[in-house]
Structures are given as C-alpha cells and as structure tokens.
Write a protein that holds these residues in place. Sequence first.
Motif, mmCIF file in Angstrom:
data_model
loop_
_atom_site.group_PDB
_atom_site.id
_atom_site.type_symbol
_atom_site.label_atom_id
_atom_site.label_comp_id
_atom_site.label_asym_id
_atom_site.label_seq_id
_atom_site.Cartn_x
_atom_site.Cartn_y
_atom_site.Cartn_z
ATOM 1 N N ARG A 161 0.829 -1.205 0.000
ATOM 2 C CA ARG A 161 0.000 0.000 0.000
ATOM 3 C C ARG A 161 0.863 1.255 0.000
ATOM 4 N NH1 ARG A 161 -3.740 1.437 5.091
ATOM 5 N NH2 ARG A 161 -1.646 1.868 5.902
ATOM 6 N N GLU A 162 1.922 1.248 0.802
ATOM 7 C CA GLU A 162 2.826 2.400 0.850
ATOM 8 C C GLU A 162 3.511 2.621 -0.498
ATOM 9 O OE1 GLU A 162 7.003 3.733 3.022
ATOM 10 O OE2 GLU A 162 5.829 2.082 3.852
ATOM 11 N N LEU A 163 3.960 1.541 -1.125
ATOM 12 C CA LEU A 163 4.622 1.672 -2.425
ATOM 13 C C LEU A 163 3.646 2.157 -3.493
ATOM 14 C CD1 LEU A 163 6.795 -1.580 -2.413
ATOM 15 C CD2 LEU A 163 7.587 0.768 -2.086
ATOM 16 N N ARG A 164 2.402 1.719 -3.405
ATOM 17 C CA ARG A 164 1.397 2.184 -4.364
ATOM 18 C C ARG A 164 1.140 3.681 -4.189
ATOM 19 N NH1 ARG A 164 -2.188 -1.097 -3.096
ATOM 20 N NH2 ARG A 164 -3.536 0.225 -1.830
ATOM 21 N N GLN A 165 1.105 4.137 -2.939
ATOM 22 C CA GLN A 165 0.925 5.566 -2.684
ATOM 23 C C GLN A 165 2.105 6.371 -3.199
ATOM 24 O OE1 GLN A 165 0.364 5.530 1.558
ATOM 25 N NE2 GLN A 165 -1.846 5.109 1.432
ATOM 26 N N GLN A 166 3.319 5.850 -3.020
ATOM 27 C CA GLN A 166 4.495 6.563 -3.529
ATOM 28 C C GLN A 166 4.518 6.575 -5.055
ATOM 29 O OE1 GLN A 166 8.298 6.502 -1.835
ATOM 30 N NE2 GLN A 166 7.731 5.441 0.042
ATOM 31 N N ARG A 167 4.088 5.483 -5.663
ATOM 32 C CA ARG A 167 4.055 5.445 -7.131
ATOM 33 C C ARG A 167 3.030 6.429 -7.682
ATOM 34 N NH1 ARG A 167 5.769 2.860 -11.394
ATOM 35 N NH2 ARG A 167 7.252 1.701 -10.128
ATOM 36 N N ALA A 168 1.956 6.656 -6.925
ATOM 37 C CA ALA A 168 0.939 7.612 -7.380
ATOM 38 C C ALA A 168 1.504 9.018 -7.493
ATOM 39 C CB ALA A 168 -0.251 7.592 -6.428
ATOM 40 N N LEU A 169 2.586 9.306 -6.746
ATOM 41 C CA LEU A 169 3.193 10.633 -6.809
ATOM 42 C C LEU A 169 3.839 10.902 -8.171
ATOM 43 C CD1 LEU A 169 4.881 10.808 -3.275
ATOM 44 C CD2 LEU A 169 2.694 11.783 -3.998
ATOM 45 N N LEU A 170 4.172 9.823 -8.898
ATOM 46 C CA LEU A 170 4.760 10.011 -10.228
ATOM 47 C C LEU A 170 3.775 10.675 -11.184
ATOM 48 C CD1 LEU A 170 6.598 6.594 -10.621
ATOM 49 C CD2 LEU A 170 7.634 8.798 -10.132
ATOM 50 N N GLY A 171 2.487 10.534 -10.890
ATOM 51 C CA GLY A 171 1.487 11.171 -11.722
ATOM 52 C C GLY A 171 0.850 12.381 -11.077
ATOM 53 N N ALA A 172 1.460 12.874 -9.987
ATOM 54 C CA ALA A 172 0.876 13.999 -9.247
ATOM 55 C C ALA A 172 1.151 15.346 -9.895
ATOM 56 C CB ALA A 172 1.385 14.008 -7.809
ATOM 57 N N GLY A 173 2.014 15.385 -10.910
ATOM 58 C CA GLY A 173 2.259 16.636 -11.620
ATOM 59 C C GLY A 173 3.428 17.444 -11.100
ATOM 60 N N TYR A 174 4.291 16.870 -10.238
ATOM 61 C CA TYR A 174 5.465 17.605 -9.777
ATOM 62 C C TYR A 174 6.392 17.884 -10.960
ATOM 63 C CZ TYR A 174 3.937 16.064 -5.162
ATOM 64 O OH TYR A 174 3.210 15.818 -4.033
ATOM 65 N N MET A 175 6.797 19.129 -11.108
ATOM 66 C CA MET A 175 7.727 19.573 -12.153
ATOM 67 C C MET A 175 7.176 19.359 -13.567
ATOM 68 S SD MET A 175 9.841 20.637 -10.010
ATOM 69 C CE MET A 175 10.872 21.384 -11.235
ATOM 70 N N LYS A 176 5.871 19.193 -13.679
ATOM 71 C CA LYS A 176 5.270 19.085 -15.019
ATOM 72 C C LYS A 176 5.129 20.490 -15.595
ATOM 73 C CE LYS A 176 4.288 14.634 -15.670
ATOM 74 N NZ LYS A 176 4.646 13.875 -16.885
ATOM 75 N N LEU A 177 6.163 20.943 -16.267
ATOM 76 C CA LEU A 177 6.201 22.302 -16.798
ATOM 77 C C LEU A 177 5.928 22.295 -18.299
ATOM 78 C CD1 LEU A 177 9.416 23.528 -14.945
ATOM 79 C CD2 LEU A 177 7.041 23.686 -14.183
ATOM 80 N N ASP A 178 5.500 23.431 -18.793
ATOM 81 C CA ASP A 178 5.234 23.559 -20.227
ATOM 82 C C ASP A 178 6.539 23.444 -21.017
ATOM 83 O OD1 ASP A 178 2.552 23.954 -19.700
ATOM 84 O OD2 ASP A 178 2.756 26.152 -19.616
ATOM 85 N N GLN A 179 6.402 23.041 -22.262
ATOM 86 C CA GLN A 179 7.560 22.915 -23.127
ATOM 87 C C GLN A 179 8.273 24.263 -23.266
ATOM 88 O OE1 GLN A 179 8.900 20.244 -24.509
ATOM 89 N NE2 GLN A 179 7.333 18.855 -23.697
ATOM 90 N N GLY A 180 9.595 24.222 -23.206
ATOM 91 C CA GLY A 180 10.391 25.427 -23.386
ATOM 92 C C GLY A 180 10.768 26.125 -22.102
ATOM 93 N N ILE A 181 10.121 25.785 -21.014
ATOM 94 C CA ILE A 181 10.450 26.419 -19.731
ATOM 95 C C ILE A 181 11.713 25.786 -19.174
ATOM 96 C CG2 ILE A 181 9.705 26.740 -17.340
ATOM 97 C CD1 ILE A 181 6.878 26.954 -18.281
ATOM 98 N N VAL A 182 12.648 26.635 -18.772
ATOM 99 C CA VAL A 182 13.898 26.160 -18.185
ATOM 100 C C VAL A 182 13.994 26.644 -16.741
ATOM 101 C CG1 VAL A 182 15.078 26.108 -20.409
ATOM 102 C CG2 VAL A 182 15.175 28.178 -18.999
ATOM 103 N N ILE A 183 14.845 25.984 -15.975
ATOM 104 C CA ILE A 183 15.045 26.325 -14.567
ATOM 105 C C ILE A 183 16.473 26.800 -14.386
ATOM 106 C CG2 ILE A 183 15.011 25.449 -12.200
ATOM 107 C CD1 ILE A 183 13.000 23.357 -13.077
ATOM 108 N N LEU A 184 16.620 28.008 -13.890
ATOM 109 C CA LEU A 184 17.929 28.583 -13.604
ATOM 110 C C LEU A 184 18.279 28.372 -12.130
ATOM 111 C CD1 LEU A 184 17.496 31.955 -15.516
ATOM 112 C CD2 LEU A 184 18.560 29.840 -16.348
ATOM 113 N N PRO A 185 19.558 28.486 -11.770
ATOM 114 C CA PRO A 185 19.928 28.339 -10.357
ATOM 115 C C PRO A 185 19.149 29.273 -9.440
ATOM 116 C CG PRO A 185 21.883 28.293 -11.733
ATOM 117 C CD PRO A 185 20.744 28.639 -12.630
ATOM 118 N N SER A 186 18.827 30.476 -9.925
ATOM 119 C CA SER A 186 18.082 31.424 -9.092
ATOM 120 C C SER A 186 16.626 30.999 -8.894
ATOM 121 C CB SER A 186 18.127 32.813 -9.739
ATOM 122 O OG SER A 186 17.594 32.763 -11.060
ATOM 123 N N ASP A 187 16.135 30.105 -9.764
ATOM 124 C CA ASP A 187 14.751 29.627 -9.651
ATOM 125 C C ASP A 187 14.624 28.407 -8.740
ATOM 126 O OD1 ASP A 187 14.030 31.549 -11.545
ATOM 127 O OD2 ASP A 187 14.440 30.173 -13.217
#
Length: 267
Positions: A88-114
């Motif tokens: 159950r714990e592993l299933r909950q952790q796997r669900a985080l892969l689809g939670a949208g973390y760092m799902k950014l639009d194409q072309g967006i970059v991350i700088l050190p200041s960001d």
Amino acid sequence: MAVYQNYVRDRASKLAILVVIALVTQLVFAAFVRPIAEEWRAEQRAIAAKTPGYVPQRSLWVIIQDPEQEATIIVAIWAIILAGLRFRELRQQRALLGAGYMKLDQGIVILPSDAREYLRQFEQLPPATRDSVLPRVLAAALKRFGATGNVQDASQTVHNVCESESNRLDAELAILRFSVWVTPALGFVGTVRGIGLALQGAELAVKGDTTAVTSGLGISFNSTLVALTLSILLMYLLHEIQLAQERLVLDAENYVDEELVSRLHRA
C-alpha cells in the motif's frame, strides 16, 4: 530525534499487530481447531476399530493443531499483513509520479536562481509525502543545482540519492525478512520436538505400542509441511516487494531526469 521517534512508533505498531494476531489465533485454535481435530481423531479411531485394515485419512485440522504450527501461522499472518502495508505504501508513492510535480510547459527552463522557488513547494508538502522517494530526489537535485549551478552535479545527485533511497527502502524490510526467516525455523523446532517424542516412545514400539512413535513423527512432518509451505508464500511476497521497490526508484530517477534535469540551465 524525530527520526528516532518515528522508528520507535513504527516498530511498536508492528509489534502491536503481532500481539493482536497471536491473541486472536490462540482463541481460534482453542475454540475451534483443536476441538475439531480431537473429534476427527476420535471418529477415525472408532472407524479403525470397526474396520480391520482401515487407513485413517489426513485432516487439515490435525496437521495444524500443534503449538509449532500455530506459532508458524501467527508469524506468517503477521508477515502477510506487513507485506500488505508495504504494498500500500509503495502504491501511494508510485501515485506521486502522476501527481504533476515539475510538469512544466515545453520550453520552460530552470535557472539556479529559480531553484529555491521550486524547492519551496516540496518543503510545504505533508511530512508523509515529503519523505517519499520522488519528493526527496527532486528536492535534493534542486538544492544541489541551486548551490552549485552545475547541471552535472545535479544529475549526479539524482543518481546518488536514488541509490540511497533504494538502500533505505531495502533496510525497512528488516522485520519482514525476519518473519520470512523465522517461519521455517519454527517448523524445524517442531521437527526436532517430534523426533524427540518419537525416540522417547521407541521402547514402547519394541513392545508393540507404536502410538508414541507415530504421534511424534506426525508432529515432526506436519510442522515441517506447514512451515515450508508458508515460507514459499512469504518468500514470493518478499520478492515482489523488492521488485516493486526497485521499479519505484528506477521510475523516480527517470522521472527526475526527464522532468527536472533536462530543464536545468546555467545562468
């Protein structure tokens, strides 16, 4: 201190589950299993007395009635419950892969200041979620990139943290591994006790009374049968959990490489 408290709480909860299982199983054995086994034996003895050459049939109740089999079943049920909680714990952790973390639009970059701005969203997560594999890897990569501004350092950090997370998940299986190990060991205890009882009745067997010998050998073989059967099941569950953990870590590493590292750029 908080880590130690969580460790103590986790161990106490798992031992509490074992105590509850032991009490319930003891009640079931005392109220149903042993009375049914004794009744079945009495019926078989009555049939054998009336039917010369009759071979008594085997009964599941008789096979599992002895203390060693009961202890083995208790540990096996405990291990199955722990395995279920782990899945159950592993299933909950796997669900985080689809939670949208760092799902950014194409072309967006991350700088050190960001990096600090993106890192803040992981620091605001609930503790249970924040301690999962994916948020920990993402946070570590952002911290490293924000401190050094080097994409290669961030990528290496992702790999190192994933290895560390894999080892951490594996270490958390210690109690489950113990239960898998102790299951056949309890069967061997029954084997030794049964053989001991059989040897004690060897003198009576010479005089024609083989009851003690057959009873002792019955305990020996039944305890071994129950223990080995359950240990096969538990070994399979342990293998599946280890496989699920390895897949989780690998998928998390790939996710971070694709969704974060590929967007990192030096100022």
